[in-house]
Enzyme design. Structure first.
Site, PDB file in Angstrom:
ATOM      1  N   GLY A 253      16.509  11.672 -20.138  1.00  0.00           N
ATOM      2  CA  GLY A 253      14.803  10.920 -20.077  1.00  0.00           C
ATOM      3  C   GLY A 253      14.295  11.322 -21.497  1.00  0.00           C
TER       4      GLY A 253
ATOM      5  N   GLN B 132       6.933  13.069 -26.635  1.00  0.00           N
ATOM      6  CA  GLN B 132       7.831  13.687 -27.201  1.00  0.00           C
ATOM      7  C   GLN B 132       8.205  13.070 -28.759  1.00  0.00           C
ATOM      8  OE1 GLN B 132      10.539  13.757 -23.726  1.00  0.00           O
ATOM      9  NE2 GLN B 132      11.121  15.548 -24.689  1.00  0.00           N
TER      10      GLN B 132
ATOM     11  N   CYS C 269      15.221  20.145 -21.678  1.00  0.00           N
ATOM     12  CA  CYS C 269      14.315  19.293 -22.483  1.00  0.00           C
ATOM     13  C   CYS C 269      14.698  19.105 -23.918  1.00  0.00           C
ATOM     14  CB  CYS C 269      12.995  19.844 -22.377  1.00  0.00           C
ATOM     15  SG  CYS C 269      11.723  18.606 -23.105  1.00  0.00           S
ATOM     16  N   LEU C 270      14.742  17.781 -24.355  1.00  0.00           N
ATOM     17  CA  LEU C 270      14.910  17.386 -25.810  1.00  0.00           C
ATOM     18  C   LEU C 270      14.055  18.250 -26.805  1.00  0.00           C
ATOM     19  CD1 LEU C 270      16.052  13.616 -25.606  1.00  0.00           C
ATOM     20  CD2 LEU C 270      17.643  15.663 -25.741  1.00  0.00           C
TER      21      LEU C 270
ATOM     22  N   HIS D 165       9.501  15.405 -14.576  1.00  0.00           N
ATOM     23  CA  HIS D 165       9.376  16.085 -15.538  1.00  0.00           C
ATOM     24  C   HIS D 165       8.766  15.259 -16.853  1.00  0.00           C
ATOM     25  CE1 HIS D 165      11.904  18.625 -18.843  1.00  0.00           C
ATOM     26  NE2 HIS D 165      11.559  17.482 -19.490  1.00  0.00           N
ATOM     27  N   GLU D 166       9.377  13.879 -16.897  1.00  0.00           N
ATOM     28  CA  GLU D 166       8.854  13.048 -17.828  1.00  0.00           C
ATOM     29  C   GLU D 166       7.243  12.692 -17.495  1.00  0.00           C
ATOM     30  OE1 GLU D 166      10.729  13.026 -20.335  1.00  0.00           O
ATOM     31  OE2 GLU D 166      12.489  13.451 -19.105  1.00  0.00           O
TER      32      GLU D 166
ATOM     33  N   HIS E  87       5.085  15.279 -19.228  1.00  0.00           N
ATOM     34  CA  HIS E  87       4.981  15.258 -20.558  1.00  0.00           C
ATOM     35  C   HIS E  87       3.833  14.401 -20.867  1.00  0.00           C
ATOM     36  CE1 HIS E  87       8.375  17.399 -22.551  1.00  0.00           C
ATOM     37  NE2 HIS E  87       9.328  16.606 -21.693  1.00  0.00           N
TER      38      HIS E  87
HETATM   39 NI    NI Z   1      11.166  17.093 -21.621  1.00  0.00          NI
END
Ligand code: NI
Length: 173
Positions: free
Chosen positions: A46, A51, A92-93, A134-135, A138
């Site tokens: 995701g 991000q 997480c990226l 989670h997204e 963000h």
């Molecule tokens: Ni993340």
């Protein structure tokens, strides 16, 4: 299109609150495509627009095993959440190579607009439920490490700053 640059924690821009998308136009569709490409290239499940330093309510994800089922969520809102909670390990990226357990709703129903602008609802469980929550965090400027203890979070922050410094240091011949 080249991949977009992913902000790394503790970049303060990750704490920006995203604004609603006013209309799903060519610019937003391009953003969705670029985000999907970036997510796949980085082996993520995701990615939120926050991000990639775009502060509008756009999420892309693919939690399928074959990784050929891209999902775009524009202006996502949770319309139902289970009382039952579940704990899962998350990554997480924006916080590479860090995996920590986070407790979230076991099931959620999200309402969003698709890439074509049409509104749809998605009932999620398992990894998909984790990913959506989670997204969506963000988009309101929250990174998953903020669920951890201050001690753990500080350790992660130090690690990430060191990693970034090392990557930016000039290479010696
Ligand atoms: Ni993340």
């Amino acid at each position: 299109m080249p991949c977009l640059t992913i902000l790394r924690y503790p970049d303060p821009r990750l704490h920006t609150v995203a604004k609603p998308v006013q209309g799903v136009d060519a610019r937003i569709r391009q953003l969705c495509d670029d985000m999907l490409e970036t997510m796949y290239a980085n082996d993520g499940v995701g990615l939120a627009a926050t991000q990639v330093d775009v502060h509008e309510r756009v999420i892309v994800m693919d939690t399928s095993e074959g990784r050929k089922q891209p999902v775009v969520l524009i202006n996502p809102e949770l319309v139902a959440t289970s009382d039952e909670m579940a704990t899962a390990e998350e990554g997480c990226l924006s916080v590479p190579q860090i995996y920590e357990s986070v407790q979230r709703h076991a099931r959620v129903t999200v309402r969003a607009q698709a890439r074509n602008g049409e509104t749809f609802e998605l009932e999620c469980e398992g990894l998909t439920a984790v990913c959506v929550q989670h997204e969506m965090d963000h988009l309101r400027g929250k990174v998953f490490v903020e669920y951890l203890s201050a001690f753990k979070r500080d350790r992660i922050k130090t690690k990430m700053l060191k990693k970034t410094r090392e990557e930016q240091a000039p290479r010696r011949a």
